[in-house]
Design an enzyme around this catalytic site. Sequence first.
Site, PDB file in Angstrom:
ATOM      1  N   HIS A  71      -1.837  -7.653   2.666  1.00 17.41           N
ATOM      2  CA  HIS A  71      -1.820  -8.172   4.046  1.00 17.41           C
ATOM      3  C   HIS A  71      -2.941  -7.614   4.913  1.00 17.41           C
ATOM      4  O   HIS A  71      -3.108  -8.026   6.060  1.00 17.41           O
ATOM      5  CB  HIS A  71      -0.441  -7.967   4.697  1.00 17.41           C
ATOM      6  CG  HIS A  71      -0.109  -6.573   5.126  1.00 17.41           C
ATOM      7  ND1 HIS A  71      -0.237  -6.172   6.438  1.00 17.41           N
ATOM      8  CD2 HIS A  71       0.368  -5.506   4.451  1.00 17.41           C
ATOM      9  CE1 HIS A  71       0.165  -4.902   6.540  1.00 17.41           C
ATOM     10  NE2 HIS A  71       0.524  -4.475   5.349  1.00 17.41           N
ATOM     11  N   CYS A  85       1.998   2.498  13.005  1.00 17.19           N
ATOM     12  CA  CYS A  85       3.078   3.422  12.659  1.00 17.19           C
ATOM     13  C   CYS A  85       3.340   4.419  13.768  1.00 17.19           C
ATOM     14  O   CYS A  85       4.432   4.947  13.892  1.00 17.19           O
ATOM     15  CB  CYS A  85       2.729   4.171  11.384  1.00 17.19           C
ATOM     16  SG  CYS A  85       1.888   3.142  10.207  1.00 17.19           S
ATOM     17  N   GLN A  92      -7.787   0.019   3.652  1.00 17.55           N
ATOM     18  CA  GLN A  92      -8.649  -0.478   4.735  1.00 17.55           C
ATOM     19  C   GLN A  92     -10.035  -0.874   4.239  1.00 17.55           C
ATOM     20  O   GLN A  92     -10.752  -1.602   4.923  1.00 17.55           O
ATOM     21  CB  GLN A  92      -8.807   0.590   5.820  1.00 17.55           C
ATOM     22  CG  GLN A  92      -7.554   0.834   6.638  1.00 17.55           C
ATOM     23  CD  GLN A  92      -7.177  -0.334   7.544  1.00 17.55           C
ATOM     24  OE1 GLN A  92      -8.027  -1.088   8.010  1.00 17.55           O
ATOM     25  NE2 GLN A  92      -5.889  -0.481   7.793  1.00 17.55           N
ATOM     26  N   THR A 116      11.950  -7.763 -10.450  1.00 19.80           N
ATOM     27  CA  THR A 116      11.320  -9.049 -10.745  1.00 19.80           C
ATOM     28  C   THR A 116      10.027  -9.173  -9.955  1.00 19.80           C
ATOM     29  O   THR A 116       9.999  -8.916  -8.752  1.00 19.80           O
ATOM     30  CB  THR A 116      12.283 -10.196 -10.385  1.00 19.80           C
ATOM     31  OG1 THR A 116      13.493  -9.975 -11.113  1.00 19.80           O
ATOM     32  CG2 THR A 116      11.697 -11.549 -10.746  1.00 19.80           C
ATOM     33  N   ASN A 157      -7.827   4.141   8.662  1.00 20.42           N
ATOM     34  CA  ASN A 157      -7.236   2.971   9.315  1.00 20.42           C
ATOM     35  C   ASN A 157      -7.304   3.022  10.843  1.00 20.42           C
ATOM     36  O   ASN A 157      -7.239   2.000  11.490  1.00 20.42           O
ATOM     37  CB  ASN A 157      -5.775   2.794   8.871  1.00 20.42           C
ATOM     38  CG  ASN A 157      -4.976   4.065   8.957  1.00 20.42           C
ATOM     39  OD1 ASN A 157      -5.324   5.082   8.357  1.00 20.42           O
ATOM     40  ND2 ASN A 157      -3.905   4.036   9.716  1.00 20.42           N
ATOM     41  N   SER A 196      -3.423  -3.161  -0.422  1.00 22.79           N
ATOM     42  CA  SER A 196      -2.358  -3.922   0.217  1.00 22.79           C
ATOM     43  C   SER A 196      -2.882  -5.296   0.614  1.00 22.79           C
ATOM     44  O   SER A 196      -3.890  -5.401   1.316  1.00 22.79           O
ATOM     45  CB  SER A 196      -1.875  -3.173   1.453  1.00 22.79           C
ATOM     46  OG  SER A 196      -0.950  -3.967   2.149  1.00 22.79           O
ATOM     47  N   GLY A 225       0.808  -1.218   0.000  1.00 19.18           N
ATOM     48  CA  GLY A 225       0.000   0.000   0.000  1.00 19.18           C
ATOM     49  C   GLY A 225       0.842   1.270   0.000  1.00 19.18           C
ATOM     50  O   GLY A 225       0.525   2.234  -0.693  1.00 19.18           O
ATOM     51  N   SER A 226       1.935   1.264   0.742  1.00 19.46           N
ATOM     52  CA  SER A 226       2.763   2.474   0.836  1.00 19.46           C
ATOM     53  C   SER A 226       3.341   2.829  -0.528  1.00 19.46           C
ATOM     54  O   SER A 226       3.300   3.995  -0.946  1.00 19.46           O
ATOM     55  CB  SER A 226       3.909   2.273   1.835  1.00 19.46           C
ATOM     56  OG  SER A 226       3.396   2.000   3.111  1.00 19.46           O
TER      57      SER A 226
HETATM   58  C1  LIG Z   1      -1.596  -0.481   6.076  1.00 18.80           C
HETATM   59  C2  LIG Z   1      -1.944   0.738   5.341  1.00 18.80           C
HETATM   60  C3  LIG Z   1      -1.088   1.260   4.345  1.00 18.80           C
HETATM   61  C4  LIG Z   1       0.276   0.688   4.082  1.00 18.80           C
HETATM   62  O1  LIG Z   1       0.231  -0.546   3.420  1.00 18.80           O
HETATM   63  P1  LIG Z   1       1.555  -1.449   3.402  1.00 18.80           P
HETATM   64  O2  LIG Z   1       1.235  -2.562   2.476  1.00 18.80           O
HETATM   65  O3  LIG Z   1       1.771  -1.903   4.812  1.00 18.80           O
HETATM   66  O4  LIG Z   1       2.665  -0.583   2.884  1.00 18.80           O
HETATM   67  C5  LIG Z   1      -1.499   2.377   3.654  1.00 18.80           C
HETATM   68  N1  LIG Z   1      -2.692   2.942   3.890  1.00 18.80           N
HETATM   69  C6  LIG Z   1      -3.542   2.480   4.819  1.00 18.80           C
HETATM   70  C7  LIG Z   1      -4.853   3.143   5.016  1.00 18.80           C
HETATM   71  C8  LIG Z   1      -3.198   1.359   5.578  1.00 18.80           C
HETATM   72  O5  LIG Z   1      -4.037   0.917   6.511  1.00 18.80           O
END
Ligand SMILES: *Cc1c(COP(=O)(O)O)cnc(C)c1O
Length: 397
Positions: free
Chosen positions: A201, A324, A179, A237, A151, A199, A70-71
Amino acid sequence: MKIYADNAATTKMSRHAIDAMIPYMEEIYGNPSSLYEIGQEAKEALESARERVARVLNCEPREIYFTSGGSEADNQAIISAARLGARKGKKHIISTAFEHHAVLHTLNKLKEEGFEIELLDVHSTGLIDPKQVEDAIREDTALVTIMYANNEIGTVEPIREIGKICRDKGVIFHTDAVQAMGHVSVDVARDNIDMLSLSAHKFHGPKGVGVLFAKKNIMLTNIIEGGAQERGKRAGTENVPGIMGMVAALEDATKDIDGYAKKLIPLRDKLIEGLDKIPYSELNGDREHRLPGTVNFCFEGIEGESLLLLLDDKGISASSGSACTSGSLDPSHVLLAIGRPHEVAHGSLRLSLSEDITEEEIDYLITSVNEVVTYLRNMSPFWRDLVNGVRPHVFKE
Ligand SMILES: *Cc1c(COP(=O)(O)O)cnc(C)c1O
C-alpha cells in the site's frame, strides 16, 4: 483545491492494480492449496507473482515470502535472525533510534528476552554513517537492521555500503525498504541485503499485503502457525487477489525510477525552497539524500496538530510525521533522534507527494502552509515569548 500529500502513510491504489485483482475475486477464487482447477489456477498465479517479485528485487523466487504487510515482514525478519543468532550464542542486535515502530517494538520484545539491543545515534542530517555500523559489529552480533529510507523525514540511507560491511563480517543484514520501494532503485544483490521488507500500500497497491525477502540460507521462524503455506514459513490461506494487485503495482512503480525522480525532484525542491522562506523553519533530514517525494519541516512556535487541522480545512491531507504517532502527544521519536528539541519537534509537518502532483498544487501547498503558520503564530503565547525575547529561538530567521 484538494491535495493528498500523505503518500508515506498510504497511497491511492492504481487502476492497474485494482484491475489485476478482480479476476482473482470473481473467477479464480480457489484456494491455492486445493487440487481442482480453480485452486491450481490460483496456485499458478501465486507462483508467477513470486517470480515477478523476485525479478524486480533481483533474487530467486524461493527467497520471496508473502506476508500481510510491512509490519509482519519486519517482525518475522528480526525474530528469525534473533533465533538463528541465539542458537550460536549471539545475542547482540544493531539498529538505529529512528526505525519504524514495527522494528523498534519487535526489538523491545527481544530485549525483554535477554537480547542486547544497540541503537545507533542518527546524525542531525538523518543519515547513518556506515563506519558507525562497522565499529558497532561484534563477535556476538546476530543482526543489523537499518531502514532503507525513513518514513518521517525521507532520508535515504547508504544501504549498499552498510550491506557490504555486514556481508564482509558475516552478520545478517535486514532492511525495512517499505518507503524506498518504487521511489529509489532497490536491488538485493547489488545492495548486499540478506532480508528485506516491503508493503504494497506504499506503492499504489492494496493494503494488508507485503513481502519478506530472505536469502535462501536463512532459516525463517514462523510467527503465524498453521498450515504449510509459503513453504511452511507463513501459515494462512494466501491473499491471492492482494498479491496479484501488489505485483502489478510493484512492476509499475519500479519500471522507470529515473523518469519518476526526474519529474518529482524539481517539484519537491520547489516545495522545500518555498517552505524554507517561512521564518524560523527548518527542513528535517539531509537535502540531497532523500526520497523524491518526501519533505518534512519543523516550524517554531507551532503545534503540529493544529497545523494539520487547518490544512485539512484548505483541502490538504498531510501528516505531522507518522500515522502511528498521530493521536499521541509524544513528539516524534525520529525528530528527537536527529536532535530536534521537544518544542520544535511538536511543530512538524510531513508532505509526501505522489508523482501526479502539479506545479500549481506545489504553489498552493506553499501558500497554504505559509498562511496557516502565520495565523497560528499570531495566536500563540509561546510565539509571543519568542518574539519578545523571553525565550530564545532554536532556529535562525
Ligand atoms: C508503513 C510502514 C511500515 C508498515 O507497513 P504496513 O504494511 O502498514 O504494516 C513499516 N515500515 C515503514 C518504514 C513504513 O513506512
